[in-house]
Design a protein around this motif. Sequence first.
Motif, mmCIF file in Angstrom:
data_model
loop_
_atom_site.group_PDB
_atom_site.id
_atom_site.type_symbol
_atom_site.label_atom_id
_atom_site.label_comp_id
_atom_site.label_asym_id
_atom_site.label_seq_id
_atom_site.Cartn_x
_atom_site.Cartn_y
_atom_site.Cartn_z
ATOM 1 N N LEU A 58 5.420 4.287 5.411
ATOM 2 C CA LEU A 58 4.342 3.771 4.563
ATOM 3 C C LEU A 58 4.277 4.632 3.312
ATOM 4 O O LEU A 58 3.977 5.822 3.392
ATOM 5 N N ALA A 59 4.564 4.027 2.167
ATOM 6 C CA ALA A 59 4.509 4.763 0.900
ATOM 7 C C ALA A 59 4.543 3.782 -0.254
ATOM 8 O O ALA A 59 5.046 2.659 -0.117
ATOM 9 N N TYR A 60 4.017 4.233 -1.384
ATOM 10 C CA TYR A 60 4.072 3.453 -2.621
ATOM 11 C C TYR A 60 3.433 2.068 -2.457
ATOM 12 O O TYR A 60 3.837 1.101 -3.087
ATOM 13 N N GLY A 61 2.468 1.955 -1.563
ATOM 14 C CA GLY A 61 1.808 0.679 -1.354
ATOM 15 C C GLY A 61 2.638 -0.359 -0.615
ATOM 16 O O GLY A 61 2.374 -1.553 -0.680
ATOM 17 N N ARG A 62 3.645 0.098 0.092
ATOM 18 C CA ARG A 62 4.497 -0.834 0.836
ATOM 19 C C ARG A 62 4.832 -0.255 2.207
ATOM 20 O O ARG A 62 4.714 0.929 2.456
ATOM 21 N N THR A 63 5.289 -1.141 3.098
ATOM 22 C CA THR A 63 5.763 -0.750 4.418
ATOM 23 C C THR A 63 7.278 -0.872 4.428
ATOM 24 O O THR A 63 7.820 -1.930 4.106
ATOM 25 N N GLU A 144 4.289 11.077 -4.174
ATOM 26 C CA GLU A 144 3.857 10.533 -2.888
ATOM 27 C C GLU A 144 3.435 11.651 -1.931
ATOM 28 O O GLU A 144 2.517 11.480 -1.122
#
Length: 148
Positions: A58-63, A144
């Motif tokens: 989970l990072a940068y607003g994505r899975t 991040e």
Amino acid sequence: MDTKEFKKAFNDFALKNGFATEFGAWFKESEECVLALILRKSSYSKLYYLRIKVNFKLAYGRTFKKEKDWVKHDVADIMHGPSNDFQDLFVLENNLTDPQRIEKMEKLFLNHINPLTNKILTREGIIELHKTEDLFLLPAVKQELGLK
């Protein structure tokens, strides 16, 4: 050692050290990260390259989703490779005997891959590696992780 024997030996060590195989690569996962070991053969010689790729789940607003395309293309949050001490292991045209190559492959897993895996599968471990072992991180990854 031919390429088939080399890949089989690498596979055996990876499985023995807790990696699962999928999409032609070897994976370990934590709640935070996915790590892949990817062997690429040179088109010009009997040389292999080992790519160690890590992505945050989970990072940068994505899975993140583990897919075959991710294995094939050099896109990852963190890219790493073995230290120079192990480079001759991947050159199948050198003078290493098969037993020497197997012994060196075992040392690669024991002294490099396993310790790296134990740290790099967590955000805290990645930060520690970045600070203590000069692990290169792209600016977006630093952001991040809350690093400057």
